[in-house]
Design a protein around this motif. Structure first.
Motif, PDB file in Angstrom:
ATOM      1  N   THR A   1     -18.233  -0.064   7.303  1.00  0.00           N
ATOM      2  CA  THR A   1     -17.329  -0.150   8.458  1.00  0.00           C
ATOM      3  C   THR A   1     -17.550   1.057   9.358  1.00  0.00           C
ATOM      4  OG1 THR A   1     -15.331   0.223   7.447  1.00  0.00           O
ATOM      5  CG2 THR A   1     -16.153  -2.153   7.610  1.00  0.00           C
ATOM      6  N   GLY A   2     -17.399   2.324   8.677  1.00  0.00           N
ATOM      7  CA  GLY A   2     -17.051   3.593   9.373  1.00  0.00           C
ATOM      8  C   GLY A   2     -15.684   3.722   9.503  1.00  0.00           C
ATOM      9  N   ARG A   3     -14.863   2.840   9.208  1.00  0.00           N
ATOM     10  CA  ARG A   3     -13.203   3.002   9.469  1.00  0.00           C
ATOM     11  C   ARG A   3     -12.556   3.656   8.418  1.00  0.00           C
ATOM     12  NH1 ARG A   3     -12.921  -1.350  13.590  1.00  0.00           N
ATOM     13  NH2 ARG A   3     -14.945  -0.867  14.457  1.00  0.00           N
ATOM     14  N   ALA A   4     -11.196   4.115   8.716  1.00  0.00           N
ATOM     15  CA  ALA A   4     -10.451   4.634   7.609  1.00  0.00           C
ATOM     16  C   ALA A   4     -10.016   3.581   6.717  1.00  0.00           C
ATOM     17  CB  ALA A   4      -9.311   5.337   8.097  1.00  0.00           C
ATOM     18  N   VAL A   5     -10.053   3.637   5.375  1.00  0.00           N
ATOM     19  CA  VAL A   5      -9.638   2.442   4.598  1.00  0.00           C
ATOM     20  C   VAL A   5      -8.440   2.937   3.694  1.00  0.00           C
ATOM     21  CG1 VAL A   5     -10.151   0.916   2.732  1.00  0.00           C
ATOM     22  CG2 VAL A   5     -11.866   1.450   4.618  1.00  0.00           C
ATOM     23  N   GLY A   6      -7.390   2.215   3.770  1.00  0.00           N
ATOM     24  CA  GLY A   6      -6.033   2.863   3.065  1.00  0.00           C
ATOM     25  C   GLY A   6      -5.991   1.770   1.967  1.00  0.00           C
ATOM     26  N   ALA A   7      -4.980   2.137   1.016  1.00  0.00           N
ATOM     27  CA  ALA A   7      -4.578   1.367   0.002  1.00  0.00           C
ATOM     28  C   ALA A   7      -3.114   1.236  -0.076  1.00  0.00           C
ATOM     29  CB  ALA A   7      -5.313   2.000  -1.127  1.00  0.00           C
ATOM     30  N   TYR A   8      -2.883   0.076  -0.446  1.00  0.00           N
ATOM     31  CA  TYR A   8      -1.291  -0.301  -0.599  1.00  0.00           C
ATOM     32  C   TYR A   8      -1.328  -0.587  -2.007  1.00  0.00           C
ATOM     33  CZ  TYR A   8       3.108  -2.760   0.650  1.00  0.00           C
ATOM     34  OH  TYR A   8       4.373  -3.078   0.890  1.00  0.00           O
ATOM     35  N   GLN A   9      -0.430   0.648  -2.689  1.00  0.00           N
ATOM     36  CA  GLN A   9      -0.021   0.128  -4.048  1.00  0.00           C
ATOM     37  C   GLN A   9       1.327  -0.707  -4.111  1.00  0.00           C
ATOM     38  OE1 GLN A   9       1.844   3.919  -5.897  1.00  0.00           O
ATOM     39  NE2 GLN A   9       0.799   3.282  -7.778  1.00  0.00           N
TER      40      GLN A   9
ATOM     41  N   ALA B   1       4.920  11.755 -12.696  1.00  0.00           N
ATOM     42  CA  ALA B   1       3.537  12.373 -13.124  1.00  0.00           C
ATOM     43  C   ALA B   1       2.598  11.055 -12.793  1.00  0.00           C
ATOM     44  CB  ALA B   1       3.693  12.743 -14.457  1.00  0.00           C
ATOM     45  N   ALA B   2       3.323   9.935 -13.412  1.00  0.00           N
ATOM     46  CA  ALA B   2       2.282   9.012 -13.435  1.00  0.00           C
ATOM     47  C   ALA B   2       2.011   8.258 -11.913  1.00  0.00           C
ATOM     48  CB  ALA B   2       2.821   7.459 -14.135  1.00  0.00           C
ATOM     49  N   LEU B   3       2.871   8.562 -10.880  1.00  0.00           N
ATOM     50  CA  LEU B   3       2.813   7.949  -9.787  1.00  0.00           C
ATOM     51  C   LEU B   3       1.723   8.884  -8.962  1.00  0.00           C
ATOM     52  CD1 LEU B   3       6.256   7.262  -7.875  1.00  0.00           C
ATOM     53  CD2 LEU B   3       4.130   5.784  -7.943  1.00  0.00           C
ATOM     54  N   LEU B   4       1.698  10.144  -9.252  1.00  0.00           N
ATOM     55  CA  LEU B   4       0.974  11.171  -8.899  1.00  0.00           C
ATOM     56  C   LEU B   4      -0.492  11.145  -9.324  1.00  0.00           C
ATOM     57  CD1 LEU B   4       1.308  13.751  -7.026  1.00  0.00           C
ATOM     58  CD2 LEU B   4       1.871  15.333  -8.786  1.00  0.00           C
ATOM     59  N   GLU B   5      -0.451  10.653 -10.600  1.00  0.00           N
ATOM     60  CA  GLU B   5      -1.829  10.402 -11.121  1.00  0.00           C
ATOM     61  C   GLU B   5      -2.663   9.149 -10.221  1.00  0.00           C
ATOM     62  OE1 GLU B   5      -2.185   9.935 -15.439  1.00  0.00           O
ATOM     63  OE2 GLU B   5      -3.612   8.767 -15.172  1.00  0.00           O
ATOM     64  N   THR B   6      -1.897   8.177 -10.225  1.00  0.00           N
ATOM     65  CA  THR B   6      -2.471   6.926  -9.170  1.00  0.00           C
ATOM     66  C   THR B   6      -2.855   7.399  -7.859  1.00  0.00           C
ATOM     67  OG1 THR B   6      -0.281   6.220  -8.494  1.00  0.00           O
ATOM     68  CG2 THR B   6      -0.971   5.314 -10.663  1.00  0.00           C
ATOM     69  N   TRP B   7      -1.927   8.320  -7.255  1.00  0.00           N
ATOM     70  CA  TRP B   7      -2.133   8.723  -5.816  1.00  0.00           C
ATOM     71  C   TRP B   7      -3.270   9.463  -5.917  1.00  0.00           C
ATOM     72  CZ3 TRP B   7       3.389  10.582  -4.201  1.00  0.00           C
ATOM     73  CH2 TRP B   7       4.588   9.295  -4.433  1.00  0.00           C
ATOM     74  N   ASN B   8      -3.487  10.425  -6.682  1.00  0.00           N
ATOM     75  CA  ASN B   8      -4.708  11.329  -6.767  1.00  0.00           C
ATOM     76  C   ASN B   8      -6.112  10.268  -7.098  1.00  0.00           C
ATOM     77  OD1 ASN B   8      -4.619  14.121  -6.397  1.00  0.00           O
ATOM     78  ND2 ASN B   8      -3.125  14.016  -8.223  1.00  0.00           N
ATOM     79  N   VAL B   9      -5.779   9.218  -7.859  1.00  0.00           N
ATOM     80  CA  VAL B   9      -6.982   8.509  -8.055  1.00  0.00           C
ATOM     81  C   VAL B   9      -7.310   7.620  -7.003  1.00  0.00           C
ATOM     82  CG1 VAL B   9      -8.080   6.560  -9.356  1.00  0.00           C
ATOM     83  CG2 VAL B   9      -6.593   8.223 -10.647  1.00  0.00           C
ATOM     84  N   PHE B  10      -6.431   7.274  -6.125  1.00  0.00           N
ATOM     85  CA  PHE B  10      -6.586   6.465  -4.934  1.00  0.00           C
ATOM     86  C   PHE B  10      -7.419   7.452  -3.918  1.00  0.00           C
ATOM     87  CE2 PHE B  10      -2.696   3.734  -5.500  1.00  0.00           C
ATOM     88  CZ  PHE B  10      -3.566   2.603  -5.551  1.00  0.00           C
ATOM     89  N   ARG B  11      -7.129   8.886  -3.850  1.00  0.00           N
ATOM     90  CA  ARG B  11      -7.817   9.716  -3.195  1.00  0.00           C
ATOM     91  C   ARG B  11      -9.118   9.917  -3.411  1.00  0.00           C
ATOM     92  NH1 ARG B  11      -6.544  10.966   2.036  1.00  0.00           N
ATOM     93  NH2 ARG B  11      -6.566  13.068   1.840  1.00  0.00           N
ATOM     94  N   ARG B  12      -9.362   9.933  -4.780  1.00  0.00           N
ATOM     95  CA  ARG B  12     -10.670  10.230  -5.065  1.00  0.00           C
ATOM     96  C   ARG B  12     -11.652   9.004  -4.921  1.00  0.00           C
ATOM     97  NH1 ARG B  12     -10.167   9.749 -11.390  1.00  0.00           N
ATOM     98  NH2 ARG B  12     -10.909   7.758 -10.922  1.00  0.00           N
ATOM     99  N   ALA B  13     -11.069   7.881  -4.997  1.00  0.00           N
ATOM    100  CA  ALA B  13     -11.873   6.490  -4.799  1.00  0.00           C
ATOM    101  C   ALA B  13     -11.995   6.487  -3.231  1.00  0.00           C
ATOM    102  CB  ALA B  13     -11.093   5.610  -5.240  1.00  0.00           C
ATOM    103  N   GLY B  14     -11.394   7.449  -2.364  1.00  0.00           N
ATOM    104  CA  GLY B  14     -11.812   7.465  -0.961  1.00  0.00           C
ATOM    105  C   GLY B  14     -10.812   6.907  -0.019  1.00  0.00           C
ATOM    106  N   ALA B  15      -9.588   6.702  -0.701  1.00  0.00           N
ATOM    107  CA  ALA B  15      -8.632   5.978   0.196  1.00  0.00           C
ATOM    108  C   ALA B  15      -8.108   6.905   1.535  1.00  0.00           C
ATOM    109  CB  ALA B  15      -7.288   5.638  -0.503  1.00  0.00           C
ATOM    110  N   ALA B  16      -8.081   6.812   2.574  1.00  0.00           N
ATOM    111  CA  ALA B  16      -7.507   7.543   3.710  1.00  0.00           C
ATOM    112  C   ALA B  16      -6.116   7.613   3.792  1.00  0.00           C
ATOM    113  CB  ALA B  16      -8.300   7.086   4.993  1.00  0.00           C
ATOM    114  N   TYR B  17      -5.314   6.715   3.290  1.00  0.00           N
ATOM    115  CA  TYR B  17      -3.777   6.740   3.407  1.00  0.00           C
ATOM    116  C   TYR B  17      -3.585   5.946   2.402  1.00  0.00           C
ATOM    117  CZ  TYR B  17      -4.444   2.413   5.943  1.00  0.00           C
ATOM    118  OH  TYR B  17      -4.795   1.264   6.429  1.00  0.00           O
ATOM    119  N   LEU B  18      -1.922   5.970   2.078  1.00  0.00           N
ATOM    120  CA  LEU B  18      -1.591   5.129   0.909  1.00  0.00           C
ATOM    121  C   LEU B  18      -0.348   4.534   1.437  1.00  0.00           C
ATOM    122  CD1 LEU B  18      -1.769   7.578  -2.277  1.00  0.00           C
ATOM    123  CD2 LEU B  18      -3.557   5.627  -1.469  1.00  0.00           C
TER     124      LEU B  18
END
Ligand code: PBG
Length: 329
Positions: free
Chosen positions: A268-276, A297-314
Motif C-alpha cells: 500500500t505504501g502507507r504507514a502501518v501501525g499495530a494495536y497491542q 522489560a516484557a512490554l519493551l521487548e514486544t514494542w521493539n519487536v513491533f518496530r523490527r517488524a515494521g510497525a510505524a506506530y503502536l
C-alpha cells in the motif's frame, strides 16, 4: 561479562554483542513515546472510575472529570497520542445517538488543545443493545446502509467537536470510503482516517469488551472480522482500506499479526501501525503478577519487536509508562 573466543574467527557475533555500547551502536530499531498511542475509555454518566478486570491500575473506565485528570497526568508522562472509546449511558437497537462523543471530545480538546492528538474510535458495538458492531435488520442480518450512516454520524460528532483523527474499527464493507465522503462533505477534509484495516476475529479482545460494554449478546464477530487463517483476506482488507482513502493502516491484534505488517506496508505504501490489544496486554500483566516476567522489560521487548517488524506506530495500554521505561520523547 567478557568473551573469550577459543577459535580464530574472522567475524565474531560474540564480539559484536559483548557490550552495551556495541549493542546500541548496532541497534536497528529505535522509537519514542511520540510513536505510541494510549487508549482511554470514557463512560458517559460515570462518577469517578471503575476497574477493568485484568487491566491493572491505570487502565480504567473513566467518568469525564476523572478522564481529564488522567489525561493531564499522561501528558506529564510524555504521552501525545490518545485513542478514545466512548461508551454511552444507554444502548439502543436503532437510532443510535453519539452526543456523548461530541461532549467528551469537546471537553478534552477544550482543556488540552493541541498539547495532545486525539483519535476517536468509531464503532457501534458500545451503542447497540446486542453488542454487535453494526445495526441489524429484523432477520438479524447486517443492515449495511443504516450501519454506515450511523458510523458517519458518530465520526461527524467527533469531527465537529474538534477531534484530530477518526479510527473506524467496525469492519463493515466500504466504511472508509463512506466516512471519507461524509467528512469531506461536511468540511472536515483535514481529519485523517486511521483505519483498523486488518482486524481479525480474536479471543484477545476479552478485557476490552468488559471495558467498552460491547460483548456480543449472541453469536460472535466472525461475520465481519477477518478469519485468522486467511492471509490473503488480511492483506486485501488493508489494500481496500487504503484505496478507499485510509491515511493510516493498522493490524490488530498486533502480536498475532506481526507477519502482516511489512507485506501490507509494501502493498500500500502507507504507514502501518499495530494495536497491542487488551488481551495481549493483560496476558503480560498476568505473567508479571505471578512473578514470572518483569512487566516493563516484557512490554519493551514486544514494542521493539513491533518496530523490527515494521510497525510505524503502536497503540498500547502501556504508552503512559513508556517514559518510565526509559523511552525518550
Ligand atoms: C470495537 C473495538 C474492539 C477493540 C477496539 N475496537 C473490540 C472488538 O472488535 O470486539 C479491541 C481493542 C482491545 O482489545 O484492546 N469494535
Amino acid at each position: 561479562m567478557t568473551v573469550t573466543t577459543h577459535t580464530r574467527a574472522p567475524w565474531s557475533q560474540l564480539r559484536l554483542r559483548q557490550s552495551a555500547h556495541m549493542r546500541d551502536l548496532l541497534a536497528e530499531t529505535t522509537f519514542s513515546v511520540a510513536q505510541l498511542i494510549q487508549p482511554l475509555f470514557f463512560v458517559e454518566g460515570l462518577n469517578g472510575t471503575e476497574p477493568i478486570p485484568g487491566m491493572g491500575k491505570s487502565n480504567l473506565r473513566f467518568g469525564e472529570a476523572a478522564l481529564l485528570e488522567r489525561i493531564a497526568r499522561d501528558l506529564d508522562a510524555g504521552v501525545r497520542h490518545f485513542m478514545l472509546f466512548g461508551v454511552p449511558s444507554t444502548k439502543r437497537l436503532h437510532d443510535l445517538r453519539f452526543d456523548h462523543v461530541r461532549r467528551v471530545v469537546a471537553a478534552i480538546k477544550g482543556r488540552f488543545g493541541d498539547a495532545l492528538h486525539l483519535w476517536a474510535d468509531i464503532c457501534l458495538c458500545s451503542s447497540t443493545e446486542h453488542g454487535h458492531c453494526a445495526i441489524l435488520d429484523d432477520g438479524g442480518h447486517i443492515d449495511l446502509g443504516r450501519s454506515l450512516e450511523a458510523l458517519a454520524a458518530m465520526a461527524l460528532e467527533a469531527a465537529e467537536a474538534g477531534v484530530d483523527g477518526v479510527s473506524p474499527s467496525d469492519m463493515m464493507d466500504g466504511r472508509t470510503a463512506f466516512l471519507r465522503a461524509a467528512l469531506d462533505d461536511a468540511g472536515h477534509q483535514h481529519v485523517p482516517i486511521m483505519s483498523y484495516s486488518t482486524k481479525f476475529a480474536s479471543k484477545f479482545y476479552g478485557p476490552f469488551r468488559e471495558a467498552a460494554g460491547s460483548a456480543p449478546q449472541f453469536g460472535d464477530r466472525r461475520h465481519y472480522q477477518i478469519d485468522v487463517r486467511s492471509r490473503r483476506d488480511a492483506i486485501a482488507s488493508s489494500v481496500r482500506c487504503a484505496s478507499e482513502g485510509a491515511d493510516l493502516l493498522m493490524v490488530k491484534p498486533g502480536m498475532t499479526s506481526i507477519d502482516l505488517i511489512l507485506p501490507i506496508a509494501e502493498a500500500t505504501g502507507r504507514a502501518v501501525g499495530a494495536y497491542q490489544v487488551s488481551g495481549e496486554y493483560a496476558g503480560l500483566l498476568a505473567l508479571a503478577e505471578k512473578g514470572l516476567v518483569d512487566l516493563d522489560a516484557a512490554l519493551l521487548e514486544t514494542w521493539n519487536v513491533f518496530r523490527r517488524a515494521g510497525a510505524a506506530y503502536l497503540i498500547t495500554y502501556g504508552a503512559r509508562d513508556a517514559r518510565a521505561l526509559g523511552l525518550g520523547a
